[in-house]
Design a protein around this motif. Structure first.
Motif, PDB file in Angstrom:
ATOM      1  N   ASN A 161       0.821  -1.211   0.000  1.00  0.00           N
ATOM      2  CA  ASN A 161       0.000   0.000   0.000  1.00  0.00           C
ATOM      3  C   ASN A 161       0.857   1.265   0.000  1.00  0.00           C
ATOM      4  O   ASN A 161       0.547   2.244  -0.690  1.00  0.00           O
ATOM      5  CB  ASN A 161      -0.932   0.007   1.209  1.00  0.00           C
ATOM      6  N   LEU A 162       1.919   1.231   0.779  1.00  0.00           N
ATOM      7  CA  LEU A 162       2.809   2.392   0.871  1.00  0.00           C
ATOM      8  C   LEU A 162       3.416   2.719  -0.492  1.00  0.00           C
ATOM      9  O   LEU A 162       3.411   3.877  -0.934  1.00  0.00           O
ATOM     10  CB  LEU A 162       3.918   2.121   1.894  1.00  0.00           C
ATOM     11  N   GLY A 163       3.896   1.692  -1.171  1.00  0.00           N
ATOM     12  CA  GLY A 163       4.538   1.912  -2.465  1.00  0.00           C
ATOM     13  C   GLY A 163       3.566   2.291  -3.565  1.00  0.00           C
ATOM     14  O   GLY A 163       3.789   3.268  -4.299  1.00  0.00           O
ATOM     15  N   SER A 164       2.448   1.544  -3.675  1.00  0.00           N
ATOM     16  CA  SER A 164       1.526   1.766  -4.792  1.00  0.00           C
ATOM     17  C   SER A 164       0.752   3.072  -4.643  1.00  0.00           C
ATOM     18  O   SER A 164       0.538   3.786  -5.630  1.00  0.00           O
ATOM     19  CB  SER A 164       0.552   0.587  -4.921  1.00  0.00           C
ATOM     20  N   TYR A 165       0.360   3.407  -3.419  1.00  0.00           N
ATOM     21  CA  TYR A 165      -0.439   4.619  -3.213  1.00  0.00           C
ATOM     22  C   TYR A 165       0.403   5.883  -3.131  1.00  0.00           C
ATOM     23  O   TYR A 165       0.119   6.890  -3.782  1.00  0.00           O
ATOM     24  CB  TYR A 165      -1.272   4.487  -1.943  1.00  0.00           C
ATOM     25  N   TYR A 166       1.452   5.829  -2.298  1.00  0.00           N
ATOM     26  CA  TYR A 166       2.163   7.061  -1.967  1.00  0.00           C
ATOM     27  C   TYR A 166       3.390   7.317  -2.838  1.00  0.00           C
ATOM     28  O   TYR A 166       3.808   8.467  -2.990  1.00  0.00           O
ATOM     29  CB  TYR A 166       2.547   7.050  -0.482  1.00  0.00           C
ATOM     30  N   ALA A 167       3.967   6.262  -3.416  1.00  0.00           N
ATOM     31  CA  ALA A 167       5.113   6.454  -4.303  1.00  0.00           C
ATOM     32  C   ALA A 167       4.669   6.586  -5.755  1.00  0.00           C
ATOM     33  O   ALA A 167       5.394   7.147  -6.582  1.00  0.00           O
ATOM     34  CB  ALA A 167       6.094   5.285  -4.172  1.00  0.00           C
ATOM     35  N   ILE A 168       3.461   6.066  -6.076  1.00  0.00           N
ATOM     36  CA  ILE A 168       2.995   6.081  -7.467  1.00  0.00           C
ATOM     37  C   ILE A 168       1.713   6.903  -7.626  1.00  0.00           C
ATOM     38  O   ILE A 168       1.673   7.899  -8.348  1.00  0.00           O
ATOM     39  CB  ILE A 168       2.781   4.642  -7.988  1.00  0.00           C
ATOM     40  N   GLY A 169       0.624   6.496  -6.949  1.00  0.00           N
ATOM     41  CA  GLY A 169      -0.681   7.127  -7.148  1.00  0.00           C
ATOM     42  C   GLY A 169      -0.740   8.590  -6.774  1.00  0.00           C
ATOM     43  O   GLY A 169      -1.240   9.423  -7.553  1.00  0.00           O
ATOM     44  N   LEU A 170      -0.224   8.935  -5.594  1.00  0.00           N
ATOM     45  CA  LEU A 170      -0.305  10.319  -5.114  1.00  0.00           C
ATOM     46  C   LEU A 170       0.495  11.295  -5.989  1.00  0.00           C
ATOM     47  O   LEU A 170      -0.041  12.338  -6.385  1.00  0.00           O
ATOM     48  CB  LEU A 170       0.160  10.384  -3.655  1.00  0.00           C
ATOM     49  N   PRO A 171       1.752  10.993  -6.335  1.00  0.00           N
ATOM     50  CA  PRO A 171       2.475  11.916  -7.235  1.00  0.00           C
ATOM     51  C   PRO A 171       1.791  12.085  -8.590  1.00  0.00           C
ATOM     52  O   PRO A 171       1.762  13.200  -9.134  1.00  0.00           O
ATOM     53  CB  PRO A 171       3.848  11.238  -7.400  1.00  0.00           C
ATOM     54  N   ILE A 172       1.241  11.003  -9.146  1.00  0.00           N
ATOM     55  CA  ILE A 172       0.534  11.103 -10.428  1.00  0.00           C
ATOM     56  C   ILE A 172      -0.674  12.028 -10.290  1.00  0.00           C
ATOM     57  O   ILE A 172      -0.942  12.880 -11.144  1.00  0.00           O
ATOM     58  CB  ILE A 172       0.101   9.709 -10.938  1.00  0.00           C
ATOM     59  N   GLY A 173      -1.434  11.861  -9.189  1.00  0.00           N
ATOM     60  CA  GLY A 173      -2.608  12.703  -8.944  1.00  0.00           C
ATOM     61  C   GLY A 173      -2.250  14.173  -8.831  1.00  0.00           C
ATOM     62  O   GLY A 173      -2.937  15.051  -9.391  1.00  0.00           O
ATOM     63  N   ILE A 174      -1.158  14.477  -8.124  1.00  0.00           N
ATOM     64  CA  ILE A 174      -0.722  15.872  -7.950  1.00  0.00           C
ATOM     65  C   ILE A 174      -0.279  16.476  -9.281  1.00  0.00           C
ATOM     66  O   ILE A 174      -0.643  17.601  -9.624  1.00  0.00           O
ATOM     67  CB  ILE A 174       0.419  15.951  -6.911  1.00  0.00           C
ATOM     68  N   LEU A 175       0.505  15.703 -10.055  1.00  0.00           N
ATOM     69  CA  LEU A 175       0.984  16.194 -11.348  1.00  0.00           C
ATOM     70  C   LEU A 175      -0.172  16.475 -12.311  1.00  0.00           C
ATOM     71  O   LEU A 175      -0.223  17.528 -12.944  1.00  0.00           O
ATOM     72  CB  LEU A 175       1.944  15.168 -11.970  1.00  0.00           C
ATOM     73  N   LEU A 176      -1.101  15.522 -12.402  1.00  0.00           N
ATOM     74  CA  LEU A 176      -2.224  15.689 -13.336  1.00  0.00           C
ATOM     75  C   LEU A 176      -3.209  16.758 -12.853  1.00  0.00           C
ATOM     76  O   LEU A 176      -3.774  17.499 -13.650  1.00  0.00           O
ATOM     77  CB  LEU A 176      -2.947  14.351 -13.534  1.00  0.00           C
ATOM     78  N   GLY A 177      -3.421  16.809 -11.530  1.00  0.00           N
ATOM     79  CA  GLY A 177      -4.391  17.752 -10.990  1.00  0.00           C
ATOM     80  C   GLY A 177      -3.925  19.193 -11.044  1.00  0.00           C
ATOM     81  O   GLY A 177      -4.702  20.094 -11.394  1.00  0.00           O
TER      82      GLY A 177
END
Length: 485
Positions: free
Chosen positions: A406-422
């Motif tokens: 969860n730490l890797g998939s959500y916070y290392a991948i999902g969250l940065p992608i969300g911030i960049l796109l948003g």
């Protein structure tokens, strides 16, 4: 060889002799016997939050945004901790039931009340100082002030979580969660009735909506107390005991690893709601995002029913020493859950705009929700996969492994992608949701691989070692001397 060992060997032989169709049918019956009441309980329990939001949306846009912020950030944060801490009870009670250590289940339940109660008390300041916390992290002042008013009403709900979550897992492990389903459904219907009476007919506004929530929630817990203490769990509840205070450290460790696993998952969407609050027209952004999260969350409760049932089936079979049956139950649970996920995917694609009007009469918010419907539909589809895999982890007691995933998939991948796109690509809420979905996709793929690689014979041995470490020998004399009642 004792009788219990002989019974287990006979069960293993019966499993090997059955043909595939009969095995699928028998496993499906066991799965649905646990899953259906669990789905009813989780859907109606979460439904009380959704119903409260529905009525908030018809009070004012500010109340809707404040409740969405409060529920999506603070309540989800705290609920994540308590669900995670309570899942240790699910692991131990499920394996104890499979191994025939029935008297230990009541001890585990009492230990979970102590650990979760202390945890809830530590978290209490978050509800008292909600307004300054939200202002500190940059939320709009008028929304933060209104959320602070709502937050104080959530304090009784905080302690309701302590008892309702642990009792549900205790009863579910011994396949008595049908009563939880009945109590939860009754509580939900009462909440709808009281909300309509207090908010619409009597015009009590915020106070009416939250009073209804508190009354309905605690009546559910009182009903569960009556069921347990009234003698309907004679084998697993032997009264209050001093043994509940013994050997707390290993359970605390398991609870913390469980808590981290669930929290990393639930906090993920909460962080995205915080980020939505920094966008232009924050009231609309937060309202639309929280509505979508609640629609997604309500469907997720159905999938959590399968998480619970797969956890119980896995832990029961591991406790009995049947690795083959544990592995087979995963396949049946996953197949069933995916079929349900496809049905929700279709419904969301067809009725997305109609659903948004349930929560708000604002055209602007409804339009914002409608723009997210494709991403919401695929989120619902993925909901049918990864909760079952998480349930497998809880049943096997390998929560710490999932915490790293969860730490890797959500916070290392999902969250940065969300911030960049948003923010960078200016996709606003849509970008945040794409990031959320990216993390879930990665998590699902990794959990699928890890589940496939698990050595289930080794997990049987670990379950036996775990139960042996926690086991307390019971005799008539020791029971009487240890009872506090």
């Amino acid at each position: 060889m004792d009788n219990s060992t002989e019974e287990r060997l006979l069960l293993l032989e019966d499993f090997d002799r059955e043909d595939l169709k009969k095995r699928v049918w028998n496993e499906s019956k066991k799965l649905w016997r646990i899953a259906f009441p669990g789905i009813i309980a989780r859907v109606t329990s979460f439904g009380m939050i959704v119903v409260t939001q529905l009525f908030m949306g018809h009070i004012s846009e500010l109340d809707l945004a404040a409740f969405g912020l409060q529920q999506s950030i603070l309540v989800r944060f705290v609920n994540g901790i308590l669900i995670g801490m309570s899942s240790a009870t699910e692991t131990l009670c499920g394996q104890a039931y499979g191994a025939g250590h029935y008297h230990m289940m009541g001890v585990y339940l009492q230990r979970s009340w102590i650990i979760d109660g202390v945890t809830a008390t530590i978290l209490l300041p978050l509800f008292i100082f909600t307004t300054p916390i939200l202002i500190l992290i940059g939320q709009e002042e008028n929304i933060a002030i209104e959320a602070g008013k709502i937050s104080l009403w959530f304090i009784p709900i905080l302690y309701y979580f302590v008892f309702s979550l642990t009792i549900q897992m205790y009863l579910q492990a011994q396949q008595k969660n049908k009563i939880v389903g009945w109590f939860s459904a009754s509580s939900f219907l009462l909440h709808v009735l009281l909300s309509w009476l207090f908010v619409i007919k009597l015009g009590f506004g915020l106070a009416g909506a939250m009073s209804s929530f508190i009354i309905s929630s605690w009546l559910l817990v009182i009903g569960e107390f009556v069921y347990i203490f009234g003698g309907w769990c004679p084998n697993t509840w032997k009264g209050f005991t001093k043994a509940a205070f013994a050997d707390m450290l290993p359970l605390i460790k398991l609870s913390i690893s469980s808590g981290v696993m669930i929290c990393l998952e639930l906090w993920y969407s909460s962080i995205l709601v915080v980020l939505a609050g920094y966008m232009k027209n924050a009231t609309i952004a937060i309202s639309a995002f929280s509505i979508c999260l609640n629609i997604n969350g309500w469907e997720f409760m159905v999938c959590l029913g399968f998480l619970g049932s797969s956890c119980v089936r896995i832990s029961n079979e591991l406790g009995m020493g049947n690795a083959k049956a544990a592995k087979f139950s995963i396949k049946v649970a996953l197949g069933t859950s995916i079929i349900i996920g496809i049905i929700f995917w279709v419904l969301c694609m067809v009725f997305s705009r109609e659903i948004s009007y349930m929560f708000t009469s604002s055209e602007e918010i409804a339009e914002s929700v409608s723009r997210l419907h494709v991403l919401l539909a695929f989120s619902m589809l993925l909901n049918s996969i990864y909760p079952v895999l998480t349930g497998v982890a809880v049943g096997a007691g390998v929560q710490s492994m999932v915490a790293y995933v969860n730490l890797g998939s959500y916070y290392a991948i999902g969250l940065p992608i969300g911030i960049l796109l948003g923010y960078v690509a200016h996709l606003q809420v849509t970008g945040l949701w794409i990031g959320l979905l990216s993390g879930v996709v990665v998590q699902t793929l990794v959990l699928s691989y890890l589940t496939w690689k698990i050595d289930w014979n080794e997990q049987v041995n670990k379950a036996s070692e775990r139960l042996g470490r926690f086991f307390i020998e019971t005799t008539k004399g020791s029971d009487e001397s240890s009872n506090l009642s």
